[in-house]
Design a protein around this motif. Structure first.
Motif, PDB file in Angstrom:
ATOM      1  N   GLU A 106       0.843  -1.192   0.000  1.00 37.37           N
ATOM      2  CA  GLU A 106       0.000   0.000   0.000  1.00 37.37           C
ATOM      3  C   GLU A 106       0.883   1.247   0.000  1.00 37.37           C
ATOM      4  O   GLU A 106       2.029   1.219   0.461  1.00 37.37           O
ATOM      5  CB  GLU A 106      -0.934   0.000   1.201  1.00 37.37           C
ATOM      6  CG  GLU A 106      -0.231   0.055   2.546  1.00 37.37           C
ATOM      7  CD  GLU A 106      -1.212   0.054   3.704  1.00 37.37           C
ATOM      8  OE1 GLU A 106      -2.411  -0.133   3.456  1.00 37.37           O
ATOM      9  OE2 GLU A 106      -0.782   0.245   4.851  1.00 37.37           O
ATOM     10  N   PRO A 107       0.358   2.350  -0.529  1.00 38.55           N
ATOM     11  CA  PRO A 107       1.151   3.583  -0.579  1.00 38.55           C
ATOM     12  C   PRO A 107       1.488   4.092   0.823  1.00 38.55           C
ATOM     13  O   PRO A 107       0.720   3.944   1.765  1.00 38.55           O
ATOM     14  CB  PRO A 107       0.234   4.562  -1.315  1.00 38.55           C
ATOM     15  CG  PRO A 107      -0.768   3.707  -2.020  1.00 38.55           C
ATOM     16  CD  PRO A 107      -0.950   2.494  -1.170  1.00 38.55           C
ATOM     17  N   ALA A 108       2.659   4.683   0.939  1.00 43.60           N
ATOM     18  CA  ALA A 108       3.085   5.307   2.199  1.00 43.60           C
ATOM     19  C   ALA A 108       3.998   6.468   1.845  1.00 43.60           C
ATOM     20  O   ALA A 108       4.423   6.632   0.694  1.00 43.60           O
ATOM     21  CB  ALA A 108       3.802   4.301   3.081  1.00 43.60           C
ATOM     22  N   GLN A 109       4.296   7.270   2.826  1.00 42.59           N
ATOM     23  CA  GLN A 109       5.170   8.418   2.626  1.00 42.59           C
ATOM     24  C   GLN A 109       6.531   8.173   3.248  1.00 42.59           C
ATOM     25  O   GLN A 109       6.638   7.723   4.390  1.00 42.59           O
ATOM     26  CB  GLN A 109       4.564   9.670   3.247  1.00 42.59           C
ATOM     27  CG  GLN A 109       3.307  10.172   2.541  1.00 42.59           C
ATOM     28  CD  GLN A 109       3.621  10.662   1.132  1.00 42.59           C
ATOM     29  OE1 GLN A 109       4.629  11.314   0.888  1.00 42.59           O
ATOM     30  NE2 GLN A 109       2.722  10.346   0.205  1.00 42.59           N
ATOM     31  N   ALA A 110       7.565   8.404   2.488  1.00 40.56           N
ATOM     32  CA  ALA A 110       8.923   8.323   3.005  1.00 40.56           C
ATOM     33  C   ALA A 110       9.201   9.549   3.871  1.00 40.56           C
ATOM     34  O   ALA A 110       8.508  10.570   3.765  1.00 40.56           O
ATOM     35  CB  ALA A 110       9.921   8.260   1.852  1.00 40.56           C
ATOM     36  N   PRO A 111      10.201   9.491   4.757  1.00 43.48           N
ATOM     37  CA  PRO A 111      10.520  10.640   5.615  1.00 43.48           C
ATOM     38  C   PRO A 111      10.743  11.933   4.836  1.00 43.48           C
ATOM     39  O   PRO A 111      10.389  13.016   5.287  1.00 43.48           O
ATOM     40  CB  PRO A 111      11.796  10.196   6.336  1.00 43.48           C
ATOM     41  CG  PRO A 111      11.712   8.701   6.345  1.00 43.48           C
ATOM     42  CD  PRO A 111      11.043   8.325   5.060  1.00 43.48           C
ATOM     43  N   ALA A 112      11.298  11.806   3.651  1.00 43.33           N
ATOM     44  CA  ALA A 112      11.545  13.009   2.850  1.00 43.33           C
ATOM     45  C   ALA A 112      10.329  13.444   2.061  1.00 43.33           C
ATOM     46  O   ALA A 112      10.388  14.410   1.307  1.00 43.33           O
ATOM     47  CB  ALA A 112      12.708  12.755   1.901  1.00 43.33           C
ATOM     48  N   GLY A 113       9.239  12.730   2.225  1.00 41.37           N
ATOM     49  CA  GLY A 113       8.013  13.102   1.532  1.00 41.37           C
ATOM     50  C   GLY A 113       7.800  12.403   0.207  1.00 41.37           C
ATOM     51  O   GLY A 113       6.763  12.574  -0.425  1.00 41.37           O
ATOM     52  N   ALA A 114       8.780  11.612  -0.252  1.00 41.87           N
ATOM     53  CA  ALA A 114       8.636  10.914  -1.528  1.00 41.87           C
ATOM     54  C   ALA A 114       7.677   9.733  -1.360  1.00 41.87           C
ATOM     55  O   ALA A 114       7.668   9.078  -0.313  1.00 41.87           O
ATOM     56  CB  ALA A 114       9.998  10.419  -1.997  1.00 41.87           C
ATOM     57  N   PRO A 115       6.859   9.447  -2.363  1.00 43.90           N
ATOM     58  CA  PRO A 115       5.935   8.311  -2.254  1.00 43.90           C
ATOM     59  C   PRO A 115       6.694   6.988  -2.295  1.00 43.90           C
ATOM     60  O   PRO A 115       7.719   6.853  -2.958  1.00 43.90           O
ATOM     61  CB  PRO A 115       5.038   8.472  -3.480  1.00 43.90           C
ATOM     62  CG  PRO A 115       5.864   9.228  -4.465  1.00 43.90           C
ATOM     63  CD  PRO A 115       6.711  10.157  -3.644  1.00 43.90           C
ATOM     64  N   ARG A 116       6.202   6.044  -1.569  1.00 52.56           N
ATOM     65  CA  ARG A 116       6.758   4.698  -1.579  1.00 52.56           C
ATOM     66  C   ARG A 116       5.664   3.718  -1.188  1.00 52.56           C
ATOM     67  O   ARG A 116       4.538   4.120  -0.906  1.00 52.56           O
ATOM     68  CB  ARG A 116       7.938   4.574  -0.619  1.00 52.56           C
ATOM     69  CG  ARG A 116       7.565   4.685   0.855  1.00 52.56           C
ATOM     70  CD  ARG A 116       8.801   4.686   1.737  1.00 52.56           C
ATOM     71  NE  ARG A 116       8.466   4.675   3.151  1.00 52.56           N
ATOM     72  CZ  ARG A 116       8.515   3.594   3.927  1.00 52.56           C
ATOM     73  NH1 ARG A 116       8.897   2.425   3.406  1.00 52.56           N
ATOM     74  NH2 ARG A 116       8.191   3.645   5.206  1.00 52.56           N
ATOM     75  N   ARG A 117       6.001   2.431  -1.192  1.00 53.58           N
ATOM     76  CA  ARG A 117       5.032   1.412  -0.800  1.00 53.58           C
ATOM     77  C   ARG A 117       5.572   0.594   0.369  1.00 53.58           C
ATOM     78  O   ARG A 117       6.788   0.390   0.484  1.00 53.58           O
ATOM     79  CB  ARG A 117       4.726   0.476  -1.971  1.00 53.58           C
ATOM     80  CG  ARG A 117       4.108   1.154  -3.168  1.00 53.58           C
ATOM     81  CD  ARG A 117       3.658   0.139  -4.196  1.00 53.58           C
ATOM     82  NE  ARG A 117       4.727  -0.746  -4.624  1.00 53.58           N
ATOM     83  CZ  ARG A 117       4.551  -1.864  -5.337  1.00 53.58           C
ATOM     84  NH1 ARG A 117       3.318  -2.225  -5.705  1.00 53.58           N
ATOM     85  NH2 ARG A 117       5.581  -2.604  -5.704  1.00 53.58           N
ATOM     86  N   VAL A 118       4.653   0.147   1.223  1.00 51.31           N
ATOM     87  CA  VAL A 118       5.033  -0.735   2.326  1.00 51.31           C
ATOM     88  C   VAL A 118       4.052  -1.909   2.356  1.00 51.31           C
ATOM     89  O   VAL A 118       2.918  -1.807   1.879  1.00 51.31           O
ATOM     90  CB  VAL A 118       5.037  -0.026   3.696  1.00 51.31           C
ATOM     91  CG1 VAL A 118       6.078   1.070   3.738  1.00 51.31           C
ATOM     92  CG2 VAL A 118       3.663   0.526   4.022  1.00 51.31           C
ATOM     93  N   ALA A 119       4.514  -3.002   2.940  1.00 50.43           N
ATOM     94  CA  ALA A 119       3.673  -4.194   3.034  1.00 50.43           C
ATOM     95  C   ALA A 119       2.603  -4.012   4.107  1.00 50.43           C
ATOM     96  O   ALA A 119       2.821  -3.340   5.121  1.00 50.43           O
ATOM     97  CB  ALA A 119       4.529  -5.412   3.348  1.00 50.43           C
ATOM     98  N   ARG A 120       1.457  -4.626   3.863  1.00 49.35           N
ATOM     99  CA  ARG A 120       0.366  -4.626   4.835  1.00 49.35           C
ATOM    100  C   ARG A 120      -0.212  -6.035   4.930  1.00 49.35           C
ATOM    101  O   ARG A 120      -0.343  -6.731   3.922  1.00 49.35           O
ATOM    102  CB  ARG A 120      -0.740  -3.651   4.424  1.00 49.35           C
ATOM    103  CG  ARG A 120      -1.853  -3.515   5.461  1.00 49.35           C
ATOM    104  CD  ARG A 120      -2.941  -2.581   4.967  1.00 49.35           C
ATOM    105  NE  ARG A 120      -3.756  -3.217   3.951  1.00 49.35           N
ATOM    106  CZ  ARG A 120      -4.797  -4.027   4.213  1.00 49.35           C
ATOM    107  NH1 ARG A 120      -5.123  -4.296   5.472  1.00 49.35           N
ATOM    108  NH2 ARG A 120      -5.496  -4.555   3.234  1.00 49.35           N
ATOM    109  N   VAL A 121      -0.543  -6.451   6.143  1.00 52.21           N
ATOM    110  CA  VAL A 121      -1.091  -7.779   6.376  1.00 52.21           C
ATOM    111  C   VAL A 121      -2.617  -7.703   6.423  1.00 52.21           C
ATOM    112  O   VAL A 121      -3.177  -6.923   7.208  1.00 52.21           O
ATOM    113  CB  VAL A 121      -0.577  -8.385   7.697  1.00 52.21           C
ATOM    114  CG1 VAL A 121      -1.128  -9.802   7.892  1.00 52.21           C
ATOM    115  CG2 VAL A 121       0.938  -8.385   7.733  1.00 52.21           C
TER     116      VAL A 121
END
Length: 431
Positions: A310-325
């Protein structure tokens, strides 16, 4: 429909199979499967056998034949893994296993030329993977499940290793089994005849106890020592397969090595996830978002599609994805944990530890009670008029509306029926 005009032996066998808690809904495909495995005479004879284990005298009485003739037929059926046999107190005991986990699987647990396994595989695929009635009946009805997932022991965090109970460990089941045997995986063998099998290993289907003893004696599995069974479980873990076994705490009869593309239980988990077809482990994977890079390795490893990105925000504000259960879909098997090279996944305890039935007998009784088949289970010898009458009476009482059921229970004055009916009512109050 063809099955409406099926010869009487097969019709009677279908009725007999549906006295099991997990039935086999009538279908043209089912009749074709049974015709490959049984002769019509054999089907008619097996239909007269009780659900519970029985001795030679029971078959003699049911079939109205001599001990010698009955023994010959019983041994022939056991030689084809249509019956399981065991020695108890110096006397042979037989039992007809249910279709699954039972004689459907046994028919493909070895390569054989007395049955057209390609045709049989095609019929199984249509009956189990295309039609839904059988798999829904097997995995998605009632609350008590046929099978459960075992946690990947190598994925457990150090603080949990000592808290895992023996019945939660597949390795402990294998290490303490009285008999152990390994056979060909029914699911992948079936799919291989259809050109759909994955490359997971085939000789990894473990059976234990009396099932292992009978299947190995008749050549449907290879008898092994507990140490080899433990080694097979380790190979399975390394290949990212799920340990799926009988949903009991004592004397587990089987542990399969399941993949998400071929295996019936995990396919059912994906198709009927809302019904929780497979009993989960006591664990869930937890994602550390600071370590997760969104590579998707865990989602690829998950055999039931319970991991997603799912989409998430990196500390610098750049978009990224992280796993979700997806916790409702997750088996808690832990297959995803070693797939994560960043160490972003760890197993944690669920809020509730679900306790399986203690024994196979208790599991079967619970399933029969939930599915309205307790009368068939308790009074299952159809060769006895008393069983036919008592089974009909109990079935009728348990199907009454609550007020009428209570009245009938008082009139019966039976403590035995009182306890059965109370358990039945508790089950329906929770539903």
């Amino acid at each position: 429909m063809a099955h409406a005009t099926a010869r009487s032996g097969y019709r009677d066998l279908v009725e007999r199979l549906n006295r099991f808690p997990q039935g086999a809904p009538p279908s043209d495909l089912l009749y074709r499967i049974l015709a490959l495995l049984f002769t019509e005479r054999e089907a008619g004879l097996v239909a007269l056998l009780p659900v519970k284990p029985f001795r030679l005298a029971t078959a003699v009485r049911a079939w109205k034949t001599t001990p010698g003739e009955a023994r010959k037929t019983l041994d022939e059926l056991a030689s084809r893994a249509l019956l399981l046999d065991a020695e108890r107190g110096g006397e042979t005991v037989w039992v007809l296993p249910p279709p699954m986990a039972g004689f459907f699987e046994f028919s493909l647990m070895r390569v054989r030329d007395d049955v057209d396994q390609k045709v049989l595989s095609e019929l199984f695929f249509q009956y189990l993977n295309v039609e839904e009635d059988f798999v829904r009946e097997l995995f998605a009805r009632g609350e008590t499940r046929l099978g459960r997932a075992f946690v990947n022991e190598a994925a457990l965090p150090p603080e949990e290793v000592l808290t895992v109970l023996d019945w939660e460990r597949a390795s402990e089941v294998a290490r303490t089994a009285r008999h152990a045997a390994v056979g060909t995986c029914y699911c992948r063998h079936k799919m291989s005849h259809l050109g759909r099998a994955c490359d997971a290993p085939l000789e990894v289907c473990l059976t234990f106890g009396t099932s292992a003893d009978s299947l190995s004696r008749h050549g449907f599995a290879r008898r092994i020592e507990p140490a080899e069974a433990v080694d097979i479980l380790a190979v399975v873990r390394e290949r990212g397969l799920v340990h799926f076994g009988e949903n009991v705490r004592e004397n587990v009869a089987f542990i399969c090595a399941c993949c998400g593309c071929c295996c019936e239980a995990l396919l059912a988990q994906k198709r009927f996830g809302a019904f929780r077809p497979v009993r989960t482990t006591a664990f869930l994977p937890r994602v550390d978002p600071d370590l997760c890079t969104g590579c998707g390795a865990c989602a690829k490893a998950c055999p039931v599609e319970a991991m997603e990105l799912e989409p998430a925000q990196a500390p610098a504000g750049a978009p990224r994805r992280v796993a979700r259960v997806a916790e409702d879909a997750c088996l808690g098997c832990g297959v995803c944990v070693p797939a994560c090279r960043r160490g972003a996944l760890r197993l944690v305890r669920r809020s509730e530890r679900l306790l399986p039935p203690r024994t196979t007998a208790l599991r079967v009784v619970r399933m029969a009670l939930e599915r309205g088949r307790l009368a068939d289970l308790l009074f299952d010898d159809r060769s006895l008029a008393s069983h036919r009458i008592l089974g009909s009476l109990l079935g009728a009482v348990l199907s009454l509306p609550p007020v009428e059921r209570a009245l009938a229970r008082r009139q019966a004055g039976s403590v035995y029926l009182e306890r059965i009916a109370e358990a039945w009512e508790r089950r329906h109050r929770r539903a």
